[in-house]
Design a protein around this motif. Structure first.
Motif, short mmCIF file in Angstrom:
data_model
loop_
_atom_site.label_atom_id
_atom_site.label_comp_id
_atom_site.label_asym_id
_atom_site.label_seq_id
_atom_site.Cartn_x
_atom_site.Cartn_y
_atom_site.Cartn_z
N PHE A 283 -48.48 84.94 31.24
CA PHE A 283 -49.37 83.80 31.43
C PHE A 283 -49.22 83.27 32.85
CE2 PHE A 283 -50.49 79.30 31.39
CZ PHE A 283 -51.74 79.34 30.79
N SER A 284 -47.98 83.18 33.32
CA SER A 284 -47.75 82.75 34.70
C SER A 284 -48.19 83.85 35.66
CB SER A 284 -46.28 82.40 34.91
OG SER A 284 -45.44 83.46 34.49
N PRO A 285 -48.52 83.50 36.89
CA PRO A 285 -48.98 84.51 37.85
C PRO A 285 -47.91 85.56 38.13
CG PRO A 285 -49.48 82.29 38.63
CD PRO A 285 -48.57 82.13 37.45
N ASP A 286 -48.35 86.79 38.31
CA ASP A 286 -47.43 87.89 38.62
C ASP A 286 -47.29 87.97 40.13
OD1 ASP A 286 -45.80 90.06 38.53
OD2 ASP A 286 -47.26 91.45 37.68
N GLU A 287 -46.56 87.01 40.69
CA GLU A 287 -46.39 86.92 42.13
C GLU A 287 -45.02 86.37 42.45
OE1 GLU A 287 -49.70 84.37 43.05
OE2 GLU A 287 -48.55 82.53 42.72
N ASP A 288 -44.50 86.72 43.61
CA ASP A 288 -43.15 86.32 43.97
C ASP A 288 -42.96 84.81 44.01
OD1 ASP A 288 -42.10 88.84 44.09
OD2 ASP A 288 -42.11 89.00 46.27
N ARG A 289 -44.03 84.08 44.29
CA ARG A 289 -43.91 82.62 44.35
C ARG A 289 -43.50 82.04 42.99
NH1 ARG A 289 -48.94 80.49 47.14
NH2 ARG A 289 -49.81 80.30 45.05
N SER A 290 -43.83 82.72 41.91
CA SER A 290 -43.50 82.23 40.56
C SER A 290 -42.07 82.65 40.20
CB SER A 290 -44.49 82.77 39.53
OG SER A 290 -45.77 82.24 39.75
N ALA A 291 -41.12 82.01 40.85
CA ALA A 291 -39.72 82.42 40.73
C ALA A 291 -38.89 81.42 39.95
CB ALA A 291 -39.12 82.58 42.14
N VAL A 292 -39.52 80.46 39.29
CA VAL A 292 -38.81 79.38 38.63
C VAL A 292 -38.77 79.57 37.12
CG1 VAL A 292 -38.81 76.89 38.22
CG2 VAL A 292 -39.37 77.78 40.50
N VAL A 293 -39.91 79.87 36.53
CA VAL A 293 -40.01 80.08 35.09
C VAL A 293 -41.09 81.13 34.84
CG1 VAL A 293 -41.61 78.14 34.83
CG2 VAL A 293 -40.38 78.96 32.84
N THR A 294 -40.86 81.98 33.85
CA THR A 294 -41.83 82.99 33.47
C THR A 294 -42.46 82.59 32.15
OG1 THR A 294 -40.62 84.74 34.63
CG2 THR A 294 -42.20 85.43 32.93
N ALA A 295 -43.78 82.42 32.15
CA ALA A 295 -44.52 82.06 30.94
C ALA A 295 -45.18 83.32 30.40
CB ALA A 295 -45.56 80.99 31.25
N ILE A 296 -45.03 83.55 29.10
CA ILE A 296 -45.43 84.80 28.46
C ILE A 296 -46.32 84.49 27.26
CG2 ILE A 296 -44.57 86.90 27.32
CD1 ILE A 296 -41.84 86.26 28.79
N ARG A 297 -47.43 85.20 27.15
CA ARG A 297 -48.31 85.02 26.00
C ARG A 297 -47.67 85.64 24.76
NH1 ARG A 297 -53.46 83.35 27.50
NH2 ARG A 297 -53.99 83.67 29.71
N ALA A 298 -47.70 84.92 23.67
CA ALA A 298 -47.22 85.48 22.41
C ALA A 298 -48.19 86.57 21.95
CB ALA A 298 -47.12 84.39 21.35
N PRO A 299 -47.67 87.63 21.34
CA PRO A 299 -48.57 88.69 20.84
C PRO A 299 -49.57 88.15 19.81
CG PRO A 299 -46.28 89.42 20.82
CD PRO A 299 -46.26 87.95 21.11
N GLU A 300 -50.67 88.83 19.71
CA GLU A 300 -51.71 88.43 18.76
C GLU A 300 -51.12 88.29 17.36
OE1 GLU A 300 -55.50 87.26 17.81
OE2 GLU A 300 -54.84 87.91 19.80
N GLY A 301 -51.43 87.16 16.73
CA GLY A 301 -50.99 86.93 15.36
C GLY A 301 -49.59 86.33 15.23
N ILE A 302 -48.92 86.06 16.35
CA ILE A 302 -47.58 85.49 16.30
C ILE A 302 -47.59 84.15 17.01
CG2 ILE A 302 -45.20 85.74 17.14
CD1 ILE A 302 -45.38 88.68 16.57
N ASP A 303 -47.05 83.15 16.35
CA ASP A 303 -46.92 81.82 16.94
C ASP A 303 -45.70 81.80 17.85
OD1 ASP A 303 -46.01 78.96 17.17
OD2 ASP A 303 -47.74 78.60 15.87
N SER A 304 -45.86 81.32 19.08
CA SER A 304 -44.73 81.31 20.00
C SER A 304 -43.59 80.44 19.49
CB SER A 304 -45.17 80.85 21.38
OG SER A 304 -45.66 79.52 21.36
N GLY A 305 -43.90 79.44 18.65
CA GLY A 305 -42.84 78.64 18.06
C GLY A 305 -41.93 79.46 17.18
N ASP A 306 -42.49 80.48 16.50
CA ASP A 306 -41.66 81.36 15.69
C ASP A 306 -40.74 82.21 16.56
OD1 ASP A 306 -42.83 80.43 13.36
OD2 ASP A 306 -44.40 81.98 13.36
N VAL A 307 -41.20 82.58 17.76
CA VAL A 307 -40.36 83.32 18.69
C VAL A 307 -39.20 82.44 19.15
CG1 VAL A 307 -40.29 84.61 20.87
CG2 VAL A 307 -42.36 84.66 19.46
N VAL A 308 -39.51 81.20 19.49
CA VAL A 308 -38.49 80.26 19.94
C VAL A 308 -37.44 80.06 18.85
CG1 VAL A 308 -38.06 77.87 20.65
CG2 VAL A 308 -40.04 79.11 21.56
#
Length: 382
Positions: A283-308
């Motif tokens: 979800f976050s840009p794939d660029e070197d400037r994004s060096a603080v946190v990586t945001a990732i889309r949860a796979p289809e059908g999965i709630d990211s809260g369940d991953v957490v």
């Protein structure tokens, strides 16, 4: 055996053992000869991290308290201000300036977009503003804005530049003086590797001269500035946190800020490469400037809260869910501060296991190799 815990949120972040040792030292009086040299070292070192010759004001407060000090000192009811927002913390600038009665022009982007200097320039041509309020690293989305170009656009229009650098300062370049940033706000619990509870603000002479009429007392910049120049805090500071910060700043500056910035770029590359190798979408840009946190889309059908929850309950690993409308849709892995590549591989391996347990079709075993290769591939550009 007690469960080992791992912290990968965008803040608070892990605290080095040497800092924890300093926090456990006996409490000293804040006006005693025991504390004064520590206070002086911290105030001096903060200027080095801010890349500024000006004073950095220290408050016993969260980052939001430091936020509010900027608003309370700069905003008068009815004054025009421009807030640039592309995530949760930009929205916080808008809410605070509005609460203090500012006439707020809100340049709002879709969460995940990157603010553009030309949009700021056009907005200021259409409507003047006393100050432009920016977010450097928007941890709700993983986007890092080009504050240098945004600030240049604001200065061309004669506006002050106020920057939320809470998650960026000490992790990625933030050149307070060189970029003409009038106010830079940060806090202890991100790249400064200290527990929550300290907020910081640097203010230019122009910002100090432009203070508004809003009521303030604890967060009054002048009161704090006068006291700090005497090495005598205006109110009781969090002495143990200041002692811990003294050690953390020593670690940070001993590594060298350029080396720290390089490490964070490479950590970001490693996390993004491992994410892609699993077949997940960033979800976050794939660029070197994004060096603080990586945001990732949860796979289809999965709630990211369940991953957490799966990472927390099965492996003792804490990552972050999405915020606002992104809750349930993305999860976020922070790599700010006291992190190395093996922290990243641990997080990615756990994400693989958790997603597989939740029924996602992920590429098993690929993330760790991809992350290490990306980290080792080449030094980050300086």
């Amino acid at each position: 055996m007690p469960e080992k815990r791992y912290l990968y949120t965008p803040g608070p972040t892990p605290v080095p053992p040497r800092v924890l040792e300093a926090l456990a030292e006996p409490v000293v009086h804040h006006r005693s000869p025991d504390f004064r040299p520590v206070y002086e070292r911290v105030l001096t070192r903060l200027r080095e991290v801010w890349r500024t010759t000006r004073d950095v004001l220290l408050f016993g407060a969260s980052g939001t308290g430091a936020f509010e000090s900027a608003v309370a000192n700069l905003v008068s009811p009815g004054e025009p201000h421009l807030v640039v927002s592309a995530g949760n913390f930009g929205e916080r600038w808008a809410a605070m300036t509005t609460a203090y009665g500012a006439d707020v022009d809100h340049l709002r982007y879709t969460w995940g977009e990157t603010p553009d200097a030309e949009d700021v320039r056009a907005r200021l041509e259409a409507r003047e503003a006393k100050a432009v309020w920016l977010v450097h690293s928007e941890t709700s989305t993983g986007v890092v804005a080009d504050v240098r170009s945004l600030a240049a656009a604001a200065r061309e229009a004669g506006a002050l530049v106020v920057v939320d650098a809470i998650s960026s300062l000490g992790a990625i370049p933030c050149e307070t003086d060189a970029w003409g940033l009038d106010v830079v706000v940060s806090a202890s619990q991100k790249a400064l590797m200290t527990p929550p509870g300290l907020g910081f603000v640097s203010a230019s002479e122009a910002a100090l001269d432009a203070r508004g009429s809003s009521p303030r007392f604890y967060f009054d910049w002048e009161r704090t500035l006068v006291a700090q120049r005497r090495l005598d805090a205006p109110f009781t500071p969090a002495v143990s946190l200041v002692a811990g910060l003294d050690v953390a700043l020593d670690l940070l500056l001993a590594e060298g800020l350029e080396a720290v910035f390089d490490r964070h770029v490479r950590l970001g590359r490693a996390c993004r490469a491992g994410t892609r190798a699993m077949g997940l979408e960033l979800f976050s840009p794939d660029e070197d400037r994004s060096a603080v946190v990586t945001a990732i889309r949860a796979p289809e059908g999965i709630d990211s809260g369940d991953v957490v929850r799966a990472l927390r309950d099965r492996f003792g690993i804490t990552i972050a869910n999405g915020q606002g409308d992104l809750r349930g849709r993305i999860f976020r892995i922070g790599h700010i501060g006291w992190f190395d590549v093996f922290d990243i591989t641990t997080a990615l391996a756990a994400v693989e296991l958790a997603l597989a347990h939740l029924g996602a079709d992920v590429e098993r075993g690929a993330a760790v190799t991809a992350a290490v290769e990306a980290f080792e591939a080449e030094a980050a550009p300086r």
